[in-house]
Design an enzyme around this catalytic site. Structure first.
Site, short mmCIF file in Angstrom:
data_model
loop_
_atom_site.label_atom_id
_atom_site.label_comp_id
_atom_site.label_asym_id
_atom_site.label_seq_id
_atom_site.Cartn_x
_atom_site.Cartn_y
_atom_site.Cartn_z
CG HIS A 125 19.04 -79.51 44.82
ND1 HIS A 125 18.67 -79.48 43.49
CD2 HIS A 125 19.67 -80.69 45.00
CE1 HIS A 125 19.07 -80.58 42.91
NE2 HIS A 125 19.67 -81.33 43.80
CG HIS A 169 23.09 -82.56 37.54
ND1 HIS A 169 24.40 -82.93 37.44
CD2 HIS A 169 22.83 -82.54 38.86
CE1 HIS A 169 24.89 -83.13 38.65
NE2 HIS A 169 23.96 -82.91 39.53
#
Lengths: 240, 805
Positions: free
Chosen positions: B44, B91
């Site tokens: 990430h 998300h």
């Protein structure tokens, strides 16, 4: 650029308010009046002609909409302003705060859809004989957006009847043709009520956003009628 | 090695990576240090698997002010002293576990990226993907063929969960964005089998700032102070970046992972936003940088801001205000508590900054200072608990893998579209498409009241064009998304000229004559069938949407959603999709200025369709001259630009029609980027010369759906009953060939169109004429606007309330 006679508006900013700049832009940039953003800790509003409590989520709507903001220092000054008979306009969260502060009767509850609603709605003008509707005629249909999760106006039957019989219901949700129907009611408000005034007629609370309907490019100009009315009313009052 | 496998698993680092850390540091990291590496070397934050691929994306352009990845978001100079800042972020994993808070904090995070740049956020857009929300897709079972969208029929439990995720995500976006007072003006919602249990939630934010007030996220100036502002630090979100977003978790762990999803406080974010903008716009001299705390919290924000400035930092975790007692240094450094910003305060101005934050009722604490040794020192009171060179910490290893073309691509591409039965040429024959399970069965002309049994259905029926159009208009992917966007404030800030439901949102820029057009588009199904073409098409469609408003596309922010990159087939998809995006962005002149990659979007070894999502920014020099899709004037002539009306069966590849009517996903896609670029120039010329009175992208559902949308938007009809649709009705009506735009013009402009189209080497065809009579007539299709409106506007709500069978 100010007009020859510029009205002085105080646009109150609570923590979490978000229509403050929109109101200021409409009043100052579009209409040419003076519109100051006033932080909620101020306690003196005596230099202003009209107070606007704009929309937003004051204090995040925590506890209950408007329930915390009503205790802000500025609310004492708003009350004094109202007592003097000067105009106060509460829009959306401002309406909720005015109800919490008991400057207007009733309360705003969760929409009957249980969802937030933002869309253009139609409003029927019920009383043109107030500081906020001098530029309208009874039965006129205005178009402007709503944007709220808690806009369902409620009050006890006696209060509702009193509001109606004394001409204090200013706007009702209606169809484009002006019919007041259940389908035209976006939030389940009692008797399709979208806006009311106090007994004296100088304090207005309404859920729709007139400041978002002041330019054709933004989708409509009907909101201007409300601001122009209060200016016209104030001009008459000071003999301009 | 002493480190337990369990520890490495928690932070998702491999043994090899652990060895690399030791090699670079020259020693074993301690627990806190290892946690910090886990965060910054996560997929990430570190982009380990995607960085080498992302480098091929063009990033430079005449308007671009920032270097991609060097700041929190990308910025573009639009003239008149104004710059536009944009970024999109995923998300997905948090939203899969806790949809409301996952989506809400997704909005919170992307908004912080924008105001950290000193830009006021003026628009949010969301690209959302979920599994099916209807018990069984219409048309399924009509053809028993292997070319299905993979996987079994959706089960009741899946449908129930998909609806829960959809409702929760939309409510979360509304709950957060509305409270902030930022309008949500556009986006997309797609339902497709592969997103069952793997929803994609990509949030994009656009902000504006005076060019000379753009803020930076650099920890400059040794001796300057680190002021942490906003929420207290809690135990929420620890391992969000390394755990949730950087590996595949089994569905069964979702409940246990819920604490890794943060809980949002939009009110605090609003106060933080106003304070940071006040600082950046009016007191820029008091600070040297602003950085938001997002994934990997204090660890990433401090390390990245020091890396940008070539400095070091000293942070005392004992000074960090906490929500609870007993938090360790490890927990403080890795917490992902929301609504926190790190400001780098110029020495001597700490009192000024503190007073400003207090005025906005934001809590603040000075937690350390900038040093000149390029080392991050984490103190806990007097003891130093971590000492890491910034360079080593932020330089995650990069992996270039071997991609392997998924064998199924050949099978999918080989689908014989020519042998599909075409629609009936005569709408009155009354042969239907089978009964509808999505609640709009009344709309279909059915050959009986018997429920269709998927197994026993012998052969596909030829359907009528009328029924097919109504079915498509009512399908969740094409139906109006009003149910979604009316929950979003679209008009606050009084900039929204064109809101959700259009090709692109149009915002005016106050104080200038300009406007911007913004759209966000992706198509996982196209990329699933043809990864390269799918990547290119996502860019082309986003740009085309912006062009249809009259705006010149200038910059892209991209969000790339894939499965596990360690699988060669997924890595191949990444390679090809990014190559497609890169070629399209180069051809169309739209550099990628910011973005995000989300990997490991899969459960039970089933990855989501490769899903490139493209956020496109366009500039309108005169916002009052924007164009919309609505047919406004009776008598206007309607043209198709980019192709002739007749289409080959191949244009049904990957189409909504193929999926919805035939239950098939297959075919091979292609894209002519040169034609696309020429089309954009022609459409912009037609709009700027005021020849076009309406323009609309021809995409999902093809020409028939595009015309239906234009009729509905304007409340007018169209007569194109005489249009020559060629040999394949289904392809002409519902095919999804790229590079096509429908425009309307005042009568008598055919010459001008002819000239512009010829000069641009673009095929075009006249379709028909706008009518006051509220009917859509297109070849054999003849429907009233009321029928169309009912299907289109009620489709999504019908799908949501349809009971599982």
């Amino acid at each position: 650029m100010l007009h020859n006679w510029a009205m002085r508006f105080a646009v109150i900013v609570f923590p979490g308010t978000w229509s403050d700049r929109d109101c200021q832009y409409a009043l100052a940039n579009v209409m040419g009046h003076q519109a100051d953003l006033v932080w909620h800790r101020e306690s003196d509003l005596s230099s202003y002609d009209c107070i606007v409590l704009p929309g937003g989520f004051s204090y995040g709507d925590y506890l209950r909409t408007g329930a915390i903001a009503r205790f802000s220092p500025v609310m004492g000054a708003v009350g004094r302003h109202a007592e003097q008979g000067k105009p106060v306009i509460g829009i959306c969260n401002g309406f909720q705060i005015l109800c919490e502060a008991h400057l207007l009767p009733g309360a705003l509850m969760r929409n009957d859809s249980l969802q937030y609603r933002c869309e253009w709605v139609h409003l029927r003008v019920e009383n043109a004989d107030t500081p906020f509707t001098t530029r309208c005629a009874p039965g006129d249909v205005l178009s402007m957006p709503i944007s709220h999760g808690e806009g369902r106006y409620v009050a006890d039957d006696a209060t509702l009847s009193e509001l109606e019989s004394s001409g204090r219901v200013l706007f009702r949700y209606c169809t484009p043709a002006g019919d007041v129907t259940p389908d035209a009611n976006p939030n389940g408000s009692e008797r399709n009520i979208a806006g009311i005034v106090n007994e004296r007629g100088n304090v207005l609370g309404m859920m729709p956003h007139p400041e978002r309907a002041c330019e054709a490019l933004m989708g409509g100009e009907d909101g201007l009628l409300l601001w122009q009315s209060v200016v016209e009313w104030a001009k008459r009052g000071v003999g301009v | 090695m002493p480190v337990a496998q369990e520890v490495l698993d928690t932070i998702a680092l491999s043994r090899d990576e652990y060895a690399l850390i030791i090699e670079r540091l020259g020693r074993e990291p301690n627990e806190v240090e290892l946690g910090m590496f886990g965060a910054l070397w996560s997929e990430h934050c570190g982009y380990k698997n995607s960085k080498p691929l992302l480098r091929q994306l063009p990033g430079e352009g005449p308007y671009v002010l920032t270097q991609r990845g060097a700041e929190n978001a990308g910025a573009v100079d639009i003239g008149d002293g104004v710059c536009v800042v944009l970024k999109i972020e995923s998300h997905n994993h948090p939203s899969a576990i806790e949809p409301y808070q996952g989506a809400a904090t997704g909005v919170g995070g992307i908004v912080r990226d924008i105001f950290a740049m000193g830009a006021r956020p003026i628009a949010i857009l969301d690209s959302l993907r979920f599994g099916p929300i209807t018990p069984s897709s219409v048309g399924r079972g009509a053809i028993a063929d292997a070319a299905r969208d993979g996987g079994p029929e959706p089960q009741d439990a899946d449908v129930t969960r998909n609806r829960y995720l959809f409702g929760g995500v939309v409510a979360g976006i509304a709950g957060y964005g509305n409270c902030l007072g930022i309008p949500t003006v556009g986006g997309e919602v797609v339902f497709e089998d592969s997103y069952s249990a793997n929803p994609l939630v990509n949030a994009m934010c656009v902000g504006i700032a005076p060019v000379d007030r753009l803020a930076s996220a650099k920890a400059e100036g040794p001796g300057n102070l680190l002021m942490l502002v906003g929420a207290d630090t809690g135990r929420d979100g620890i391992h969000g970046a390394s755990g949730l977003a950087s590996r595949t978790d089994p569905h069964s762990r979702f409940e246990e992972l819920r604490p890794a999803v943060q809980v949002g406080n939009p009110f605090l974010e609003k106060m933080l936003m106003e304070a940071c903008l006040d600082l950046a716009h009016h007191h820029a001299g008091w600070i040297s940088g602003i950085q938001d705390l997002g994934a990997a919290g204090l660890t990433a924000s401090s390390a990245e801001s020091a890396a940008r400035a070539g400095t070091g930092l000293v942070i005392d975790v004992a000074k960090v205000a906490r929500r609870e007692e007993g938090m360790s240094a490890y927990e403080v450094m890795l917490s992902e508590s929301q609504e926190r910003m790190l400001t780098i305060v110029r020495k001597g101005h700490e009192g000024d900054d503190a007073a400003l934050f207090e005025r906005w009722e934001d809590p603040w604490t000075i937690i350390g200072h900038v040093s000149d040794d390029r080392i991050i020192h984490i103190m806990e009171g007097d003891g130093e608990v971590a000492t890491l060179p910034v360079g080593i910490l932020v330089e995650a290893p990069e992996y270039t893998r071997e991609g392997v073309r998924p064998p199924e691509l050949d099978e999918l591409g080989a689908l014989d579209l020519l042998s599909l039965p075409d629609l009936e040429n005569n709408a009155t024959l009354g042969v239907g498409l089978g009964s509808s399970a999505s609640g709009n069965g009344a709309l279909a002309v059915s050959d009986g009241d018997q429920p269709v049994d998927a197994e026993s259905k012998p052969a596909p029926k030829r359907g009528t064009p009328n029924a097919a159009l109504l079915r498509l208009l009512g399908s969740p992917n094409i139906a109006s998304k009003r149910w979604v966007y009316r929950q979003y404030d679209q008009s606050v800030l009084a900039n929204t000229v064109v809101a959700a439901g259009a090709d692109a949102a149009v915002m005016r820029i106050k104080g200038t004559p300009k406007g911007i057009a913004i759209s966000v588009d992706g198509n996982g199904r196209y990329a699933h069938l043809s990864p390269y073409a799918g990547g290119a098409m996502a860019v082309a469609e986003a740009a085309r949407n912006v062009v249809c408003t009259g705006a010149q596309p200038v910059a892209v922010t991209d969000c790339l959603n894939f499965g596990n990159p360690e699988r060669p087939e997924v890595y191949y998809q990444m390679q090809e999709v990014i190559r497609g995006i890169s070629d399209a962005c180069s051809e169309l002149g739209t550099p990628v200025i910011s973005g995000n990659v989300s990997l490991y979007n899969e459960t039970s070894d089933r990855a989501v369709c490769p899903t490139p999502v493209i956020g496109m920014l366009g500039i309108l020099d005169d916002v009052t001259r924007h164009c919309q899709m609505a047919f406004e004037h009776e008598g206007d002539e309607v043209f198709l630009l980019g192709s002739l009306l007749e289409q080959p069966a191949a244009s049904l590849a990957g189409s909504e029609y193929l999926k919805e009517i035939h239950g098939l996903v297959g075919g091979r896609l292609s894209m002519d980027l040169g034609l696309e670029a020429r089309l954009h120039r022609a459409v912009l010329a037609l709009i700027r010369q005021r020849i076009a009175t309406a323009a609309h992208d021809c995409s999902d559902g093809g020409l028939a759906v595009a015309l239906a949308e234009m009729c509905l938007a304007g409340g007018k009809g169209i007569d194109a009953s005489g249009a020559d649709l060629g040999l394949r009705l289904d392809a002409a009506l519902f095919g999804e060939a790229q590079s096509r735009v429908v425009i309307a013009t005042r009568p008598g402009e055919r010459g001008a169109i002819d000239q512009i189209a010829r000069a641009g080497d673009i095929p075009f065809a006249r379709i028909g004429r706008v009518t006051a009579e509220r009917r859509l007539r297109l070849g054999p299709i003849d429907l009233s606007l009321d029928e169309i409106r009912d299907a289109y506007e009620g489709g999504l709500e019908r799908a949501l309330t349809d009971k599982p069978v």
